[in-house]
Design an enzyme around this catalytic site. Structure first.
Site, PDB file in Angstrom:
ATOM      1  N   ALA A  21       0.809  -1.046  -0.014  1.00 53.14           N
ATOM      2  CA  ALA A  21      -0.037   0.297   0.631  1.00 53.14           C
ATOM      3  C   ALA A  21       0.671   1.233   0.194  1.00 53.14           C
ATOM      4  O   ALA A  21       0.568   2.118  -0.929  1.00 53.14           O
ATOM      5  CB  ALA A  21      -0.214   0.230   1.071  1.00 53.14           C
ATOM      6  N   LYS A 222       5.646   7.718  17.063  1.00 60.27           N
ATOM      7  CA  LYS A 222       4.739   7.318  16.297  1.00 60.27           C
ATOM      8  C   LYS A 222       4.889   5.494  16.920  1.00 60.27           C
ATOM      9  O   LYS A 222       3.616   5.140  17.387  1.00 60.27           O
ATOM     10  CB  LYS A 222       5.269   6.991  14.728  1.00 60.27           C
ATOM     11  CG  LYS A 222       3.917   6.276  14.048  1.00 60.27           C
ATOM     12  CD  LYS A 222       4.551   5.451  13.057  1.00 60.27           C
ATOM     13  CE  LYS A 222       3.471   5.152  11.516  1.00 60.27           C
ATOM     14  NZ  LYS A 222       4.171   4.855  10.443  1.00 60.27           N
TER      15      LYS A 222
END
Length: 346
Positions: A21, A222
């Site tokens: 993706a 993150k």
């Protein structure tokens, strides 16, 4: 390399290694960039997705646009078919890198750089690290037998941390679900001409890019969410909203607190507090983590960069991580059970 002469136009051959993706979206936008007109963009893909890209191009469905971007570029499942590249962008998961490292190394010229876009703690983490007191240390679990270090070399790495919702709709079709942000930085913190040139070409192809001299801060910022949500979602089969609304939210907080403590001891600044990250998690809705998606698809899970790394770096920093230790035992047992089931199906 005479890095003072590096310009975006020097990247005339670019390979995106791993056209899932995120990698597929990178390839599509680079192939459509006016800055790279005449350059050769090649993606390493596999299976039906590879066939679809070859036959009909990659269709990139972007936020706010009614028609997809249809990008044509070269694609192959065999990296050995390619000549050495000016730039290689790797979007594989951490546990896939060792097996692919020889193929990646075969794509490199003496002066090629490698952009590593990865979740979790990367194999090169302590290379050029001036904040932890552990510069140059290797983490065996992240790079078994040091094969990635030997074959690719940490000195080639430009690190990437990406915030981009992306989904493979079907072979050859990818949907981006947000505008996206990509942080790029040299592991040493240097502001190199190569870093600037790579940031410029990615910005020109439609990405929002921020360069930083403290890329490890972005890794941990993150990682604060990934380390908690990924393994818990796989163990519970729950989406993020279900975790946040259920009893496991207390464990999420414990995991995040330990991650925050390890990052701080290693000299990194995590932008969000644990409470702020929890609030951010509540805004992610019904999202499925990558680890849950791997579990549902019967694929090996990304345990070492996303879970084991917390316990390993915690020990190196002298920070207890009991909640992460427990989580690691559970997710490792689940992964072993799934591997056994896959073996019995063969």
């Amino acid at each position: 390399m005479d890095s003072t002469e590096t310009k975006p136009g020097q990247f005339r051959s670019i390979c995106i290694f791993g056209a899932g993706a995120i990698g597929g979206a990178l390839a599509a936008r680079l192939a459509s960039s006016a800055m790279l007109k005449g350059a050769t963009i090649t993606a390493i893909a596999r299976g039906a997705h590879l066939n679809a890209i070859r036959d009909k191009g990659l269709h990139l469905h972007e936020p706010g646009k009614t028609e997809p971007l249809v990008a044509r570029f070269a694609a192959t499942g065999n990296a050995g078919e390619l000549e050495p590249q000016d730039l290689v962008i790797v979007t594989l998961k951490g546990h896939q890198l060792t097996a692919a490292s020889a193929d990646i190394a075969g794509l490199l010229k003496p002066d090629s750089r490698v952009v590593m876009i990865q979740n979790g703690i990367p194999w090169w983490y302590f290379h050029g690290d001036k904040t932890s007191g552990l510069e140059g240390r290797k983490v065996e679990a992240l790079d078994p037998d040091g094969l990635i270090w030997q074959r690719i070399g940490p000195q080639r790495v430009i690190a990437g941390v990406i915030y981009q919702g992306a989904q493979m709709l079907e072979p050859g079709h990818i949907r981006l679900t947000s505008g996206g942000l990509l942080h790029l930085g040299e592991p040493s913190g240097a502001s190199s001409p190569e870093l600037t040139a790579i940031a410029d070409l990615l910005q020109a192809s439609g990405w929002t890019i921020k360069t930083t001299d403290r890329i490890r801060d972005e890794i941990w910022s993150k990682f604060l969410g990934n380390a908690a949500f990924n393994p818990i979602s796989a163990l519970t089969r729950g989406r993020i909203s279900e975790i946040m609304d259920g009893p496991a939210v207390d464990l999420v907080k414990q995991i995040m607190t330990e991650v925050h403590n390890v990052a701080g001891k290693l000299g990194c600044h995590v932008r969000e507090t644990v409470e702020e990250k929890l609030e951010h998690g509540r805004g992610l809705g019904n999202a499925k983590t990558s680890m849950l998606q791997d579990l549902e698809q019967g694929r090996p899970m990304e345990i070492t960069p996303l879970t084991r790394a917390v316990t390993l770096l915690g020990r190196m920093a002298g920070v207890p991580t009991p909640a992460n230790d427990m989580l690691l035992s559970l997710i490792s047992q689940l992964d072993a059970s799934m591997a056994k089931a896959r073996a019995q199906e063969i």
